[in-house]
Design an enzyme around this catalytic site. Structure first.
Site, PDB file in Angstrom:
ATOM      1  N   SER A   9      -6.822  24.507   3.077  1.00 17.16           N
ATOM      2  CA  SER A   9      -6.097  23.281   3.365  1.00 17.16           C
ATOM      3  C   SER A   9      -4.710  23.600   3.926  1.00 17.16           C
ATOM      4  O   SER A   9      -4.584  24.225   4.971  1.00 17.16           O
ATOM      5  CB  SER A   9      -6.041  22.425   2.093  1.00 17.16           C
ATOM      6  OG  SER A   9      -5.560  21.134   2.343  1.00 17.16           O
TER       7      SER A   9
ATOM      8  N   HIS B 221     -10.039  21.371   6.165  1.00 16.45           N
ATOM      9  CA  HIS B 221     -10.598  20.046   5.904  1.00 16.45           C
ATOM     10  C   HIS B 221      -9.540  19.005   6.220  1.00 16.45           C
ATOM     11  O   HIS B 221      -8.388  19.327   6.484  1.00 16.45           O
ATOM     12  CB  HIS B 221     -11.136  19.909   4.471  1.00 16.45           C
ATOM     13  CG  HIS B 221     -10.100  19.970   3.393  1.00 16.45           C
ATOM     14  ND1 HIS B 221     -10.414  19.904   2.060  1.00 16.45           N
ATOM     15  CD2 HIS B 221      -8.740  20.094   3.425  1.00 16.45           C
ATOM     16  CE1 HIS B 221      -9.326  19.979   1.327  1.00 16.45           C
ATOM     17  NE2 HIS B 221      -8.283  20.084   2.135  1.00 16.45           N
TER      18      HIS B 221
END
Length: 219
Positions: free
Chosen positions: A112, A137
């Site tokens: 992330s 993501h």
């Protein structure tokens, strides 16, 4: 409660992985202080926890401190499950703001926001250790409050998602559309896949292959 965007993968599920002693000023002081001060003296910054305002303030301060010698590289080692977008952006903007090359090295996991900071290193100087795992993501957040507030936050989240995709595309050479598709769900990369995608530039089994020995003096 898990911070938005922060994940850790282990056998049996996802768990929290925080390391509050990273990036200087460890709790309790003592040996930890000596370790992180020694690392800073070697121009090494270590992100070893979820990204939050506290760690972002420490890392941005360290980047600005080391920027006083603009001709020397700064080494940012990353083992992070992600975390706060605004805190991460403070680190990101500081990395782009200073004149120094910022060498980024993934170890363990860069997920992330951890991945975002890894890919934001100086082109040609973004590395991963052989067994690191990297995750991209889309941003996420829990929405609560009145219908009007939820609408405002949802619109802001869409704006953030678009901006993150644009910046990731810029740093990887992928198209915004490709990044958007790939980050719609969790997508994990091993170092070889991350290099092919443009998230990193090379895989380093030893410090000797990195610029300046990765700050370890191994070069």
């Amino acid at each position: 409660m898990r911070r938005p965007g922060a994940v850790v993968r282990r056998a049996g599920g996802y768990v929290t992985n925080l390391m509050p002693t990273a990036a200087g000023d460890p709790i309790g002081g003592g040996l930890g202080d000596q370790v992180y001060n020694r690392l800073l003296g070697e121009r090494i910054i270590f992100l070893g926890q979820a990204v939050d305002d506290d760690i972002a303030n420490k890392i941005t301060a360290q980047l600005l401190l080391l920027a006083s010698d603009p001709d020397k590289d700064i080494y940012l080692y990353i083992n992070s499950p992600g975390g706060s977008i605004t805190a991460g952006m403070a680190i990101y903007d500081t990395m782009q703001y200073i004149k120094n090359d910022v060498v980024t090295i993934a170890m363990g996991m860069a997920a992330s926001m951890g991945q975002f900071l890894l890919s934001a290193g100086t082109p040609g100087k973004r590395f991963a250790l052989p067994n690191a795992e990297i995750l991209i993501h889309q941003p996420s957040a829990g929405l609560a409050g009145s219908a009007s507030d939820i609408k405002i936050h949802a619109e802001r989240l869409l704006h953030t998602k678009k901006r993150m995709a644009e910046l990731t595309a810029f740093h990887t050479g992928q198209t915004v559309e490709q990044v958007t598709r790939d980050s719609d769900r969790d997508r994990w990369f091993d170092p070889v896949e991350a290099k092919e995608y443009g998230l990193i530039d090379d895989i380093m089994p030893t410090a000797a292959g990195m610029p300046g020995g990765g700050g370890t003096g191994a070069a």
